[in-house]
Design an enzyme around this catalytic site. Sequence first.
Site, short mmCIF file in Angstrom:
data_model
loop_
_atom_site.label_atom_id
_atom_site.label_comp_id
_atom_site.label_asym_id
_atom_site.label_seq_id
_atom_site.Cartn_x
_atom_site.Cartn_y
_atom_site.Cartn_z
N LYS A 45 0.84 -1.21 0.00
CA LYS A 45 0.00 0.00 0.00
C LYS A 45 0.88 1.26 0.00
O LYS A 45 0.57 2.25 -0.67
CB LYS A 45 -0.92 -0.01 1.23
CG LYS A 45 -2.06 -1.01 1.08
CD LYS A 45 -2.78 -1.30 2.38
CE LYS A 45 -3.76 -2.46 2.16
NZ LYS A 45 -4.30 -3.02 3.37
N GLN A 89 -5.43 -1.86 9.45
CA GLN A 89 -4.99 -3.11 8.84
C GLN A 89 -5.46 -4.31 9.67
O GLN A 89 -5.20 -4.40 10.86
CB GLN A 89 -3.44 -3.10 8.73
CG GLN A 89 -2.84 -4.31 8.07
CD GLN A 89 -3.24 -4.46 6.60
OE1 GLN A 89 -3.27 -3.48 5.84
NE2 GLN A 89 -3.56 -5.66 6.18
N ASP A 112 -11.59 1.47 3.18
CA ASP A 112 -11.79 0.03 2.96
C ASP A 112 -13.22 -0.31 2.54
O ASP A 112 -13.48 -1.39 2.03
CB ASP A 112 -11.49 -0.74 4.27
CG ASP A 112 -10.07 -1.29 4.29
OD1 ASP A 112 -9.54 -1.58 3.21
OD2 ASP A 112 -9.53 -1.45 5.40
#
Length: 263
Positions: A45, A89, A112
């Site tokens: 990322k 995460q 997300d």
Amino acid sequence: MTIKEYVAARKAEFKDVVSKMEKVPCIGIVQLNEDPASNAYVKGKLKDAAELGIKADLMKLPIDTSEKDLLSFIDGLNKDDVHDGFIVQMPLPKQIDEEKVKLAVDPKKDVDGFHPLSSLFPCTPKGIMSYLKYENVPLVGKNAVVIGRSNIVGKPMARMLLAESCNVTVVHSKTSNEDLARYIENADIIVVAIGKPGFLDNRFKYKESAVIVDVGISRDETGLHGDAIPGLPVANQTPVPGGVGLLTRLALYENLLEIVSKK
Ligand code: NAP
């Protein structure tokens, strides 16, 4: 076009869009664990953000952070003016309820797309759908089978395919082998997301014209494996690695740019 070529082309587009923005978009990445898979995802990322000219702010918290402290940290991120969006995460350490964390992220900053009120789709189905459309895979009236019904892949994938007027069947661990074989035999598009390496193999019959999207990622000492064996007798099958993982990574920044464009 291969997925790698597609991702390179879309990245060039995104980079161009970002370079014309008045303010450089900023994504926050909260990480609490140090497991090798999470480290690899975070590294990917950060690399993508650097390539696109996006600012990425990695915030590492101790692995023994309490749920209460993480929720209050998230509250701070929800309210600040620094991060346009952020992710936490996964997976999280055992003392933290992941569902509570997903619900704590402000839907307006939820890159997300995990929050039920988020206007964005989770990155994996979103990345897959963008790719299928870009590749002009026929969708209207086609038979799509989604194998797996998780909240982050299977269910949103089914909703997105339905929105494109596919005839969608969702199958799962309680589906009988006979039914599964029947659905697969009639499928034009198969999205498999179960985490069982080589689950789709030659015991099934496939349409020659079918497209298989392999979401599964399983690791062993020989490397990464998808949910389908390579080389099935279909028109197109996404590889693992170098397939859906890249689409998911791209969709994260597609979501961030959508958030910024709505401000
Ligand atoms: P998950 O939450 O564990 O869900 C797995 C799903 O598979 C469940 O719905 C389960 O059915 C179903 N299933 C399990 N065994 C089955 C079987 N024998 N036949 C049919 N269905 C079966 O998994 P997930 O988070 O969706 O992830 C799935 C896989 O995709 C994993 O390998 C994960 O690592 C990978 N993944 C990859 C990416 C990427 O970017 N490439 C992103 C996310 C996930 P029940 O509901 O009945 O239990």
